[in-house]
Design a protein around this motif. Structure first.
Motif, PDB file in Angstrom:
ATOM      1  N   ARG A 158       0.846  -1.184   0.000  1.00 16.27           N
ATOM      2  CA  ARG A 158       0.000   0.000   0.000  1.00 16.27           C
ATOM      3  C   ARG A 158       0.888   1.243   0.000  1.00 16.27           C
ATOM      4  NH1 ARG A 158      -2.945  -3.117   4.413  1.00 16.27           N
ATOM      5  NH2 ARG A 158      -5.081  -3.456   3.684  1.00 16.27           N
ATOM      6  N   ARG A 159       0.872   1.996  -1.053  1.00 12.47           N
ATOM      7  CA  ARG A 159       1.617   3.248  -1.064  1.00 12.47           C
ATOM      8  C   ARG A 159       0.938   4.228  -0.116  1.00 12.47           C
ATOM      9  NH1 ARG A 159       1.704   7.900  -5.671  1.00 12.47           N
ATOM     10  NH2 ARG A 159       2.916   9.410  -4.482  1.00 12.47           N
ATOM     11  N   SER A 160       1.720   4.830   0.763  1.00 13.59           N
ATOM     12  CA  SER A 160       1.160   5.726   1.762  1.00 13.59           C
ATOM     13  C   SER A 160       1.129   7.170   1.270  1.00 13.59           C
ATOM     14  CB  SER A 160       1.981   5.660   3.053  1.00 13.59           C
ATOM     15  OG  SER A 160       1.476   6.569   4.004  1.00 13.59           O
ATOM     16  N   GLU A 161       0.039   7.854   1.592  1.00 13.38           N
ATOM     17  CA  GLU A 161      -0.095   9.280   1.293  1.00 13.38           C
ATOM     18  C   GLU A 161       0.021  10.104   2.569  1.00 13.38           C
ATOM     19  OE1 GLU A 161      -0.353  10.492  -1.628  1.00 13.38           O
ATOM     20  OE2 GLU A 161      -0.828   8.754  -2.879  1.00 13.38           O
ATOM     21  N   VAL A 162       0.652   9.520   3.589  1.00 13.54           N
ATOM     22  CA  VAL A 162       0.649  10.159   4.899  1.00 13.54           C
ATOM     23  C   VAL A 162       1.382  11.506   4.900  1.00 13.54           C
ATOM     24  CG1 VAL A 162       2.765   9.053   5.728  1.00 13.54           C
ATOM     25  CG2 VAL A 162       0.960   9.670   7.353  1.00 13.54           C
ATOM     26  N   LEU A 163       2.362  11.674   4.016  1.00 12.96           N
ATOM     27  CA  LEU A 163       3.117  12.926   4.014  1.00 12.96           C
ATOM     28  C   LEU A 163       2.247  14.121   3.658  1.00 12.96           C
ATOM     29  CD1 LEU A 163       6.472  11.746   2.417  1.00 12.96           C
ATOM     30  CD2 LEU A 163       6.091  12.504   4.761  1.00 12.96           C
ATOM     31  N   SER A 164       1.219  13.897   2.858  1.00 15.55           N
ATOM     32  CA  SER A 164       0.318  14.993   2.514  1.00 15.55           C
ATOM     33  C   SER A 164      -0.440  15.490   3.736  1.00 15.55           C
ATOM     34  CB  SER A 164      -0.667  14.544   1.426  1.00 15.55           C
ATOM     35  OG  SER A 164      -1.481  13.481   1.892  1.00 15.55           O
ATOM     36  N   LEU A 165      -0.591  14.622   4.751  1.00 19.79           N
ATOM     37  CA  LEU A 165      -1.280  15.014   5.979  1.00 19.79           C
ATOM     38  C   LEU A 165      -0.336  15.684   6.973  1.00 19.79           C
ATOM     39  CD1 LEU A 165      -3.569  11.919   6.687  1.00 19.79           C
ATOM     40  CD2 LEU A 165      -4.282  14.172   5.909  1.00 19.79           C
ATOM     41  N   ILE A 166       0.808  15.051   7.214  1.00 18.15           N
ATOM     42  CA  ILE A 166       1.691  15.585   8.243  1.00 18.15           C
ATOM     43  C   ILE A 166       2.471  16.811   7.774  1.00 18.15           C
ATOM     44  CG2 ILE A 166       1.896  13.330   9.334  1.00 18.15           C
ATOM     45  CD1 ILE A 166       4.612  13.015   8.116  1.00 18.15           C
ATOM     46  N   SER A 167       2.335  17.168   6.512  1.00 17.06           N
ATOM     47  CA  SER A 167       3.028  18.360   6.011  1.00 17.06           C
ATOM     48  C   SER A 167       2.537  19.637   6.685  1.00 17.06           C
ATOM     49  CB  SER A 167       2.853  18.477   4.489  1.00 17.06           C
ATOM     50  OG  SER A 167       1.484  18.591   4.149  1.00 17.06           O
ATOM     51  N   SER A 168       1.399  19.565   7.359  1.00 13.59           N
ATOM     52  CA  SER A 168       0.881  20.739   8.067  1.00 13.59           C
ATOM     53  C   SER A 168       1.619  20.987   9.377  1.00 13.59           C
ATOM     54  CB  SER A 168      -0.617  20.559   8.352  1.00 13.59           C
ATOM     55  OG  SER A 168      -0.847  19.424   9.174  1.00 13.59           O
ATOM     56  N   CYS A 169       2.416  20.029   9.830  1.00  9.36           N
ATOM     57  CA  CYS A 169       3.151  20.154  11.091  1.00  9.36           C
ATOM     58  C   CYS A 169       4.519  20.793  10.855  1.00  9.36           C
ATOM     59  CB  CYS A 169       3.346  18.781  11.738  1.00  9.36           C
ATOM     60  SG  CYS A 169       1.835  17.839  11.999  1.00  9.36           S
ATOM     61  N   LEU A 170       4.954  21.581  11.812  1.00 14.93           N
ATOM     62  CA  LEU A 170       6.286  22.207  11.738  1.00 14.93           C
ATOM     63  C   LEU A 170       7.287  21.294  12.410  1.00 14.93           C
ATOM     64  CD1 LEU A 170       5.295  25.898  12.578  1.00 14.93           C
ATOM     65  CD2 LEU A 170       5.609  24.838  10.327  1.00 14.93           C
ATOM     66  N   LEU A 171       7.610  20.220  11.744  1.00 13.26           N
ATOM     67  CA  LEU A 171       8.445  19.197  12.362  1.00 13.26           C
ATOM     68  C   LEU A 171       9.928  19.560  12.335  1.00 13.26           C
ATOM     69  CD1 LEU A 171       6.890  15.905  10.914  1.00 13.26           C
ATOM     70  CD2 LEU A 171       6.355  17.052  13.070  1.00 13.26           C
ATOM     71  N   THR A 172      10.624  19.130  13.403  1.00  7.20           N
ATOM     72  CA  THR A 172      12.083  19.163  13.425  1.00  7.20           C
ATOM     73  C   THR A 172      12.658  17.752  13.414  1.00  7.20           C
ATOM     74  OG1 THR A 172      12.100  19.270  15.849  1.00  7.20           O
ATOM     75  CG2 THR A 172      12.160  21.364  14.654  1.00  7.20           C
TER      76      THR A 172
END
Length: 443
Positions: A158-172
């Motif tokens: 299953r190719r994940s599209e999770v990055l499109s969701l977590i891109s809203s976070c200001l991650l370090t």
């Protein structure tokens, strides 16, 4: 400092009145130190005080155990097991100050393959978009660190599209394990997380010509599960890099501040390595170790060097790998660690008469070696030769394979210590899949 599991156990056994007597900041500090947020969930039912304070924890760390997985699959027990995703969602939804989230499956589950079991469920597909969209919005504003170790049996197809969701976070900090991405997804990491300082990508499949380009990245661990055509890392502030891949057609690493580098390649054909001005610690691992070492320019900044080859003794290159040539490339090495394959290759080369005196040997002050003892006389001759060439050596640590007969081990130790009293001898045991065990430190 008390172990966090002991802390959680003591909390679980305490009476509510006793807990109410503790200062709230102390209770919260204890809750924040729990390694397993499953303990946090259990603590919430102990008292109103714990329940009220638990919503202020700053991190959630929850991993599905093999025991929970097997019980959830058993007809006798599955109705008694709360779904893992539900537990995690409840923890997140009731915690308002979360800055760090880590979820995944425990190590025994990572070893399962799709051929071992028939599992087309998605109860442990942790990068599933529907699942992530259920818990992420409530904490996205404060979240700075995300770590997801997926269940490969469910995520590999299953190719994940999770990055499109977590891109809203200001991650370090971002860690993704056992997930299927493509080059476009990785480009999204570069575009959406410009402030990343820590990036870990382990067991990521589907990549062909991946590229990491992050200006603030300082630490990176990247394990590529397939064989991409090329890999590129552009990171001007990168200090520590651990990279494992098979045989890429090209490998480009532009990281001028890199000081700690672990590189594991199956084969190093057509690989060109530029000089790293600040590199102090280097670990190299390859079936073709000689070829990999030869790609490095003479590097005078290396102080700590580790080399290993799992099949060095079985390949034609075994008679080519000698410590003299190695230390000609890294002439200022102070501490040298040799894995079992590297040691056996160097010993084979010595026995074949391929070793020559090198000036680089004189800089070495410490050697740590993992060795078999197939022929004690050959092994001793090689050790004595190393001691003679490394005239400034002060510390020699030998870890002997656990299956070597104790009489041979004792004989080796006795003769080594009698031969050279100037060095500090240390002895230990090693075996594949087990931690090294030191049995003598500083005789």
């Amino acid at each position: 400092m008390l172990h966090t599991h002991a802390l959680s156990l003591s909390l679980s056994l305490s009476l509510p009145s006793t807990m109410d007597d503790l200062p709230p900041p102390l209770i919260l500090e204890i809750l924040n130190r729990l390694n397993n947020s499953g303990d946090l969930a259990r603590c919430r039912v102990v008292s109103k005080t714990l329940n009220a304070l638990s919503i202020e924890v700053r991190s959630i760390n929850l991993h599905c155990s093999f025991d929970r997985y097997t019980k959830s699959r058993s007809p006798e027990t599955k109705s008694l097991i709360t779904p893992f995703k539900s537990i995690f969602k409840n923890l997140v939804s009731s915690s308002r100050l979360v800055e760090s989230v880590s979820l995944g499956v425990e190590k025994p589950l990572r070893g399962l393959s799709y051929d071992d079991i028939e599992d087309e469920l998605n109860d442990l597909h942790l990068t599933d978009v529907d699942f992530v969209s259920n818990w992420l919005p409530s904490v996205a504003g404060r979240l700075r660190s995300i770590s997801i170790s997926d269940f490969w049996v469910q995520s590999c197809w299953r190719r994940s599209e999770v990055l499109s969701l977590i891109s809203s976070c200001l991650l370090t900090s971002l860690t993704l394990e056992f997930i299927r991405l493509d080059d476009e997804d990785l480009s999204r990491v570069n575009d959406c997380f410009p402030s990343l300082q820590v990036l870990n990508l382990m067991g990521v499949g589907g990549l062909k010509e991946p590229k990491i380009h992050l200006l603030h990245l300082r630490t990176c661990q990247w394990t590529v599960s397939n064989a991409p055509l090329s890999l590129t890392i552009l990171a001007p502030n990168l200090i520590k890099l651990k990279l494992k891949c098979v045989n890429p057609r090209s490998l480009v690493i532009d990281a001028p501040l890199l000081s700690d580098f672990y590189l594991s390649l199956e084969k190093a054909s057509n690989l060109a390595v530029k000089e790293f001005r600040d590199l102090k610690t280097l670990q190299l691992e390859s079936t073709y170790l000689c070829s990999l070492v030869s790609t490095f320019p003479s590097c005078k900044t290396i102080k700590n060097l580790t080399v290993e080859s799992s099949k060095c003794a079985d390949s034609a290159e075994a008679t080519k790998f000698d410590l003299d040539s190695l230390l000609d490339v890294f002439p200022n090495t102070k501490s040298l660690t040799l894995g079992s394959g590297a040691w056996l290759g160097a010993e084979t080369c010595f026995h074949a008469g391929g070793s020559e005196v090198s000036g680089g040997m004189k800089a070495v002050k410490e050697i740590i070696a993992h060795l078999f003892v197939n022929d004690i006389e050959i092994t001793l001759s090689f050790i004595f030769s190393v001691l003679e060439k490394c005239s400034n050596l002060t510390d020699m640590a030998l870890l002997i394979h656990r299956e070597v007969e104790s009489s041979i081990t004792s004989n080796l130790i006795t003769r080594c210590m009698a031969h050279c009293a100037r060095v500090r001898w240390r002895w230990g045991l090693w075996k594949e899949g087990m931690n090294d065990a030191w049995v003598s430190d500083g005789i």
